[in-house]
Design an enzyme around this catalytic site. Structure first.
Site, PDB file in Angstrom:
ATOM      1  N   HIS A 388      58.338   5.359  36.109  1.00  0.00           N
ATOM      2  CA  HIS A 388      59.056   6.303  35.246  1.00  0.00           C
ATOM      3  C   HIS A 388      60.536   6.402  35.642  1.00  0.00           C
ATOM      4  O   HIS A 388      61.427   6.211  34.810  1.00  0.00           O
ATOM      5  CB  HIS A 388      58.381   7.677  35.350  1.00  0.00           C
ATOM      6  CG  HIS A 388      58.987   8.729  34.481  1.00  0.00           C
ATOM      7  ND1 HIS A 388      58.409   9.143  33.302  1.00  0.00           N
ATOM      8  CD2 HIS A 388      60.118   9.467  34.617  1.00  0.00           C
ATOM      9  CE1 HIS A 388      59.157  10.085  32.745  1.00  0.00           C
ATOM     10  NE2 HIS A 388      60.203  10.305  33.539  1.00  0.00           N
ATOM     11  N   GLU A 389      60.789   6.683  36.911  1.00  0.00           N
ATOM     12  CA  GLU A 389      62.168   6.885  37.352  1.00  0.00           C
ATOM     13  C   GLU A 389      62.975   5.588  37.320  1.00  0.00           C
ATOM     14  O   GLU A 389      64.179   5.610  37.045  1.00  0.00           O
ATOM     15  CB  GLU A 389      62.199   7.511  38.745  1.00  0.00           C
ATOM     16  CG  GLU A 389      61.523   8.877  38.851  1.00  0.00           C
ATOM     17  CD  GLU A 389      62.039   9.911  37.857  1.00  0.00           C
ATOM     18  OE1 GLU A 389      63.191   9.772  37.370  1.00  0.00           O
ATOM     19  OE2 GLU A 389      61.284  10.850  37.540  1.00  0.00           O
ATOM     20  N   HIS A 392      64.492   5.211  33.932  1.00  0.00           N
ATOM     21  CA  HIS A 392      65.761   5.944  33.793  1.00  0.00           C
ATOM     22  C   HIS A 392      66.911   5.168  34.439  1.00  0.00           C
ATOM     23  O   HIS A 392      67.993   5.025  33.861  1.00  0.00           O
ATOM     24  CB  HIS A 392      65.652   7.315  34.458  1.00  0.00           C
ATOM     25  CG  HIS A 392      64.858   8.323  33.701  1.00  0.00           C
ATOM     26  ND1 HIS A 392      65.102   8.631  32.383  1.00  0.00           N
ATOM     27  CD2 HIS A 392      63.821   9.124  34.083  1.00  0.00           C
ATOM     28  CE1 HIS A 392      64.256   9.576  31.985  1.00  0.00           C
ATOM     29  NE2 HIS A 392      63.469   9.887  32.995  1.00  0.00           N
ATOM     30  N   HIS A 395      67.891   2.074  32.544  1.00  0.00           N
ATOM     31  CA  HIS A 395      68.613   2.526  31.349  1.00  0.00           C
ATOM     32  C   HIS A 395      70.084   2.759  31.717  1.00  0.00           C
ATOM     33  O   HIS A 395      71.001   2.301  31.016  1.00  0.00           O
ATOM     34  CB  HIS A 395      67.966   3.809  30.828  1.00  0.00           C
ATOM     35  CG  HIS A 395      68.361   4.164  29.425  1.00  0.00           C
ATOM     36  ND1 HIS A 395      67.819   5.232  28.747  1.00  0.00           N
ATOM     37  CD2 HIS A 395      69.250   3.608  28.568  1.00  0.00           C
ATOM     38  CE1 HIS A 395      68.345   5.324  27.542  1.00  0.00           C
ATOM     39  NE2 HIS A 395      69.232   4.350  27.410  1.00  0.00           N
TER      40      HIS A 395
END
Length: 601
Positions: A388-389, A392, A395
């Protein structure tokens, strides 16, 4: 519970942010740049060359600010009660506020000189700023007089206090009581990571004691947190009304370039999942009863894996799984992940007084390391947190690489890149695992993850929305009011009866609603998890199955930063959240996942 040996490889390299300077030297550089900006400020709009130079200096200042603030904030998050970093944080807050106060009339100046600014923006060197100024001119009716803007700028420093008080209370002050296991051995509970791990213990007495230790810790402060929540929303709402918005919701919708009816539509569409929600959790509870020979599934049983195949994952194993599962993105994506591991972007392990939960840093423009903080506890859940992290952080890498001015990510769509990684991880594990019980655990993680980021977060968001309505109507907001509203939201979105949530035996857990950190930030955030989950479930399936056309769209999405409106950014994926189609597509995927889950039973 730190079970990995702490060494430099599992701690982050924050010294990179100092750029071979001491903290004081970087701070002095920041102050010099700040003074230069203030020196240029009175004439910034008078000529085109002044305006171009002004934008250039602000760009460079933002890059230095990102280094300095991330260094201070990340160190503070490693130890939220450390006085050195609290002091530095407050120091930066004062210094930044001074800059904001002295330039509080900048918007008024720009509006007065609109024709002049529009003429400057015809210069190709400034073309990337056109969107920002068009938005500013559009919001002119919400800009107050110079005197009023200056006053609000001074007062805005107080607004940040709610989040800081909440963090100090939850991460530094509230402590969990030690607990006993079934053999009367005392077990220390130092952090949220400990709670997460202990709630998976085979010792039911330990689980029960940990559950009460955790919930009692917040329940004891329920009146303090209720007051903090109330005054936070009162301030947010009053500030919005001062700026001629209808209320706080209207203000954040304007900032996100959406209409309020989109939020209400998302609530309605997520409510349509409630029958699937109940169907799944009824089945899950039956499975837990059978697996662990329980007469009844209690709240302290619900964190258990649905099978007794409890696999622990080391950090190194997790890295390998992540690299293999996300290989469908291609070499560049994988190279960034390898950099994150090799160049120590990640603070992996739990520590006393460390910020609970996980995050990837914001304010990344000008940086080449996109730091991650987490509390790795060897569970499958931690592997998902890592995926998940990293979503980020990668991105941030792509929009940082492709955007000069709009090298940031709007909160509205921030969760898409992270949740897409979680979906792909699930699909990879389902394909590569042969053990049916392990596959059942993975499906369980995928389905519960979906409901956690849609149903669960919409319960929180709709609660938040209704609190704002109560403040508008001048209704009192006490803990009892908060508790009743939270119960009603659970009933609305889960199809379970009110009695499931209002049992006195479990009352402590209702204080959960008071410890949602996003409530205290002031950006009406949590419904955006659903905005992330819906496109991400669709994206994850298409990317993992090698849809090349969609993968190209996905990288266009990653690279766009904030160069488009949030809704138009999501449309790059071919998804329009104003329409029901995407929700219906997700419903079908979810229905099939639950059918597959039931078959494995």
């Amino acid at each position: 519970m730190q079970s990995e040996k702490i060494n430099n490889n599992y701690d982050w390299d924050l010294e990179y942010l100092l750029d071979n300077k001491t903290l004081e030297e970087l701070f002095d550089e920041w102050k010099r740049k700040k003074e230069k900006i203030l020196l240029l400020y009175p004439d910034f709009y008078k000529t085109e060359s002044n305006f171009i130079n002004w934008k250039k200096e602000n760009h460079e200042f933002a890059n230095i600010s990102n280094r300095l603030l991330n260094y201070i904030d990340n160190n503070l998050n490693e130890d939220v009660i450390n006085e050195k970093w609290i002091s530095w944080s407050q120091r930066m807050s004062f210094e930044s506020q001074e800059l904001s106060n002295k330039m509080s009339d900048s918007t008024n100046i720009i509006l007065k000189n609109k024709k002049l600014i529009l003429e400057y923006l015809k210069n190709p060197e400034l073309k990337e700023y056109v969107r920002d100024y068009n938005l500013l001119f559009k919001s002119a009716k919400h800009i107050l007089s110079e005197k009023e803007e200056k006053l609000l700028s001074v007062l805005s420093m107080n607004d940040e206090g709610y989040e800081e008080i909440f963090s100090t209370l939850v991460d530094g002050t509230i402590k969990f009581e030690d607990v006993c296991n079934s053999k009367n051995k005392i077990i220390k509970v130092n952090s949220l990571a400990d709670v997460t791990l202990l709630l998976k213990s085979n010792d039911r007495i330990l689980r029960k004691n940990v559950w009460y230790s955790f919930n009692n810790a917040y329940f004891k402060y329920r009146n303090v947190l209720s007051n903090l929540l109330y005054y936070n929303y009162l301030t947010l709402n009053n500030n919005s009304i001062i700026r001629k918005y209808n209320d706080y919701i209207d203000a954040v919708c304007d900032d996100d370039e959406i209409e309020e009816n989109l939020i209400l539509s998302i609530y309605k569409n997520v409510e349509s999942f409630k029958n699937l929600y109940k169907k799944f959790y009824d089945q899950r509870n039956l499975l837990l009863k059978k697996t662990y020979k329980l007469d009844k599934v209690e709240p302290w049983d619900k964190s258990l894996d649905v099978t007794k195949v409890f696999k622990k994952y080391s950090i190194e194993e997790s890295k390998e799984i992540i690299l293999k599962s996300l290989s469908c993105f291609g070499n560049e994506y994988l190279d960034v992940i390898k950099k994150a591991f090799d160049e120590r972007w990640i603070s992996w392990l739990p520590k006393e007084n460390k910020h609970s939960g996980a995050y990837s840093i914001g304010g990344t423009r000008g940086l080449e390391k996109y730091y991650i903080s987490m509390n790795f506890d060897k569970t499958l859940s931690s592997v998902y947190t890592l995926a998940h992290e990293l979503g980020h952080s990668i991105h941030s890498y792509y929009f940082g690489k492709c955007q000069k001015v709009h090298a940031d990510c709007r909160i509205f769509f921030a969760e898409i890149a992270s949740i897409t990684n979680e979906v792909i991880l699930s699909l990879y594990l389902l394909e590569t695992k042969t053990n049916k019980k392990e596959k059942l655990n993975i499906l369980d993680e995928l389905i519960t993850g979906f409901f956690s980021t849609t149903t669960r977060q919409i319960i929180f968001s709709n609660f938040e929305y209704e609190i704002v309505q109560k403040i508008k109507n001048k209704e009192p907001i006490t803990y009892d009011v908060i508790k009743e509203l939270y119960i009603n939201m659970n009933v609305k979105y889960t199809s379970y009866n009110k009695s499931n949530y209002s049992n006195k035996k479990y009352e402590q857990s209702l204080s959960t609603i008071l410890r949602i950190s996003h409530f205290y930030v002031g950006n009406f955030y949590v419904y955006k998890y659903a905005v992330g989950q819906i496109p991400a479930l669709i994206a994850g399936y298409k990317i993992y199955n090698g849809d090349k056309e969609f993968i190209k769209k996905y990288f266009d999405f990653l690279k766009s930063g904030s160069s488009l409106s949030p809704i138009d950014t999501i449309k790059l994926l071919g998804i329009d959240l104003y329409k029901e189609d995407s929700f219906k597509e997700c419903y079908k995927i979810l229905e099939k996942l639950i059918q597959e889950y039931n078959k494995l039973l």
